[in-house]
Design a protein around this motif. Structure first.
Motif, short mmCIF file in Angstrom:
data_model
loop_
_atom_site.label_atom_id
_atom_site.label_comp_id
_atom_site.label_asym_id
_atom_site.label_seq_id
_atom_site.Cartn_x
_atom_site.Cartn_y
_atom_site.Cartn_z
N LYS A 146 -47.94 39.42 42.16
CA LYS A 146 -48.87 40.27 42.92
C LYS A 146 -49.71 39.43 43.88
CE LYS A 146 -52.40 40.13 39.30
NZ LYS A 146 -53.23 40.92 38.35
N ASP A 147 -49.79 38.11 43.62
CA ASP A 147 -50.54 37.21 44.50
C ASP A 147 -49.66 36.53 45.54
OD1 ASP A 147 -52.97 37.70 43.14
OD2 ASP A 147 -52.38 36.28 41.57
N GLY A 148 -48.36 36.90 45.57
CA GLY A 148 -47.46 36.36 46.58
C GLY A 148 -46.75 35.08 46.20
N GLU A 149 -46.79 34.69 44.92
CA GLU A 149 -46.10 33.47 44.48
C GLU A 149 -44.62 33.79 44.22
OE1 GLU A 149 -47.45 30.63 44.51
OE2 GLU A 149 -49.62 30.95 44.36
N GLU A 150 -43.74 33.06 44.90
CA GLU A 150 -42.30 33.26 44.74
C GLU A 150 -41.79 32.69 43.43
OE1 GLU A 150 -40.68 32.86 49.33
OE2 GLU A 150 -40.83 31.08 48.06
N ASN A 151 -40.71 33.29 42.94
CA ASN A 151 -40.01 32.74 41.79
C ASN A 151 -38.54 33.09 41.93
OD1 ASN A 151 -38.89 33.37 38.80
ND2 ASN A 151 -40.38 31.73 38.70
N VAL A 152 -37.69 32.14 41.60
CA VAL A 152 -36.26 32.43 41.52
C VAL A 152 -35.73 31.69 40.29
CG1 VAL A 152 -35.55 30.54 43.09
CG2 VAL A 152 -34.06 32.53 42.76
N ALA A 153 -34.96 32.39 39.48
CA ALA A 153 -34.51 31.81 38.20
C ALA A 153 -33.10 32.28 37.89
CB ALA A 153 -35.47 32.21 37.09
N ILE A 154 -32.36 31.40 37.23
CA ILE A 154 -30.98 31.69 36.87
C ILE A 154 -30.94 32.50 35.57
CG2 ILE A 154 -30.66 29.52 35.59
CD1 ILE A 154 -27.78 29.48 36.75
N PHE A 155 -30.05 33.49 35.54
CA PHE A 155 -29.83 34.31 34.34
C PHE A 155 -28.34 34.47 34.12
CE2 PHE A 155 -34.20 35.30 35.08
CZ PHE A 155 -34.72 35.70 33.85
N SER A 156 -27.95 34.46 32.85
CA SER A 156 -26.53 34.65 32.51
C SER A 156 -26.35 35.91 31.67
CB SER A 156 -26.00 33.43 31.75
OG SER A 156 -26.70 33.28 30.52
N SER A 157 -27.30 36.83 31.76
CA SER A 157 -27.24 38.02 30.91
C SER A 157 -27.25 39.33 31.68
CB SER A 157 -28.41 38.01 29.92
OG SER A 157 -29.66 38.06 30.61
N VAL A 158 -27.09 39.28 33.01
CA VAL A 158 -27.06 40.51 33.78
C VAL A 158 -25.79 41.29 33.44
CG1 VAL A 158 -26.93 41.52 36.10
CG2 VAL A 158 -28.42 39.55 35.67
N THR A 159 -25.94 42.58 33.15
CA THR A 159 -24.78 43.37 32.74
C THR A 159 -24.87 44.79 33.27
OG1 THR A 159 -23.44 44.02 30.82
CG2 THR A 159 -25.82 44.12 30.55
N HIS A 160 -23.72 45.38 33.51
CA HIS A 160 -23.62 46.76 33.96
C HIS A 160 -24.00 47.70 32.81
CE1 HIS A 160 -21.74 50.37 35.77
NE2 HIS A 160 -21.24 50.58 34.57
N VAL A 161 -24.87 48.65 33.08
CA VAL A 161 -25.28 49.64 32.07
C VAL A 161 -24.71 51.01 32.41
CG1 VAL A 161 -27.24 50.78 30.96
CG2 VAL A 161 -27.37 48.34 31.49
N ALA B 35 -46.22 28.61 37.42
CA ALA B 35 -46.06 29.85 38.17
C ALA B 35 -46.38 29.70 39.65
CB ALA B 35 -46.93 30.94 37.54
N ASN B 36 -47.24 28.74 39.99
CA ASN B 36 -47.63 28.57 41.39
C ASN B 36 -46.67 27.67 42.17
OD1 ASN B 36 -48.35 26.23 40.08
ND2 ASN B 36 -50.24 25.92 41.25
N ILE B 37 -45.59 27.24 41.53
CA ILE B 37 -44.59 26.41 42.20
C ILE B 37 -43.31 27.22 42.38
CG2 ILE B 37 -43.15 24.34 42.02
CD1 ILE B 37 -45.39 23.03 40.44
N SER B 38 -42.88 27.37 43.62
CA SER B 38 -41.67 28.13 43.91
C SER B 38 -40.44 27.26 43.73
CB SER B 38 -41.72 28.66 45.35
OG SER B 38 -40.46 29.19 45.72
N GLU B 39 -39.47 27.77 42.98
CA GLU B 39 -38.21 27.03 42.81
C GLU B 39 -37.48 26.88 44.14
OE1 GLU B 39 -39.38 28.66 38.89
OE2 GLU B 39 -39.27 29.46 40.93
N PHE B 40 -37.77 27.74 45.09
CA PHE B 40 -37.17 27.59 46.42
C PHE B 40 -37.61 26.26 47.05
CE2 PHE B 40 -36.96 32.34 46.28
CZ PHE B 40 -35.59 32.46 46.51
N ASN B 41 -38.81 25.82 46.71
CA ASN B 41 -39.32 24.56 47.26
C ASN B 41 -38.83 23.34 46.50
OD1 ASN B 41 -40.81 25.95 49.22
ND2 ASN B 41 -42.58 26.16 47.88
N LYS B 42 -38.20 23.55 45.35
CA LYS B 42 -37.71 22.44 44.54
C LYS B 42 -36.19 22.32 44.57
CE LYS B 42 -41.72 21.04 43.09
NZ LYS B 42 -42.21 19.67 43.40
N THR B 43 -35.56 23.20 45.33
CA THR B 43 -34.09 23.18 45.47
C THR B 43 -33.74 23.39 46.94
OG1 THR B 43 -33.85 25.57 45.20
CG2 THR B 43 -33.85 24.24 43.17
N ASN B 44 -32.47 23.38 47.22
CA ASN B 44 -32.01 23.69 48.57
C ASN B 44 -31.72 25.18 48.75
OD1 ASN B 44 -32.11 21.07 49.63
ND2 ASN B 44 -30.16 20.54 48.67
#
Length: 204
Positions: free
Chosen positions: A38-53, A105-114
């Motif tokens: 809600k404060d505009g902090e980005e996050n991107v994370a890997i998940f291996s559990s996304v599934t069709h419901v 939480a205040n560190i964006s994974e976009f800034n730590k990866t390509n």
């Protein structure tokens, strides 16, 4: 074949048990979930559990680990009700894997990866640029799994963006054509190739 009873499994060395149980179910989806707080902090994370419901309405689910520790993805989704799901490819799977590292939480994974954030019209959460399949999701509910204190998060697809050359005439998405990754266990990546599509089966 090597036999493991439940007692054997429970008595295994911790890391061996985690690797064994995480890989015994088979290949899993490999996705990056993009969110923003809600404060505009980005996050991107890997998940291996996304599934069709279900397809009507179009709902996908994914599992969150126990929230006894901070889970930025889950918190952001609950705050904004919006997130994205992005497929991982052979070209970026190492960068995607690094998003599993526990940053503040205040560190964006976009800034730590390509990996590069891609904001699109009418979507608060970031997509992952160049992902061949990108889904805009709306949080619709969750279920607590009391047996191991995990959470099944359900989201409705609000929009789909797919590379044109991997969609067939009947709507099938040929993921292998885009070198989309799957995950074996916790850290094993594979890039499957489509062998053959089979006809709808009816009783003989």
């Amino acid at each position: 074949m090597h036999y493991f009873s439940l007692e054997d499994i429970n008595n295994l060395e911790h890391l061996y048990k985690i690797n064994l149980v995480n890989s015994c179910s088979g290949f899993k989806s490999a996705n990056l979930i993009g969110t923003v707080s809600k404060d505009g902090e980005e996050n991107v994370a890997i998940f291996s559990s996304v599934t069709h419901v279900g397809s009507n309405p179009p709902i996908l689910g994914f599992f969150c680990r126990p929230t006894t520790v901070t889970r930025d993805t889950y918190i952001n989704i609950k705050e904004t009700r919006v997130y994205t799901i992005n497929h991982i490819q052979e070209s970026n799977f190492k960068e995607a894997h690094h998003t599993s590292a526990k940053y503040d939480a205040n560190i964006s994974e976009f800034n730590k990866t390509n990996l590069e954030a891609d904001y699109k019209k009418n979507c608060l959460a970031p997509f992952v640029k160049d992902a061949p399949v990108q889904l805009k999701m709306k949080y619709v509910g969750e279920y607590h799994i009391k047996e191991n204190d995990t959470i099944l998060v359900l989201g409705e697809i609000q929009a789909l963006q797919i590379n044109q050359d991997i969609i067939t005439k009947d709507g099938f998405i040929n993921l292998s054509q885009a070198n989309v990754a799957t995950i074996n266990g916790l850290d094993g990546y594979a890039f499957p190739k489509l062998k053959k599509r089979l006809d709808y089966q009816r009783p003989k």
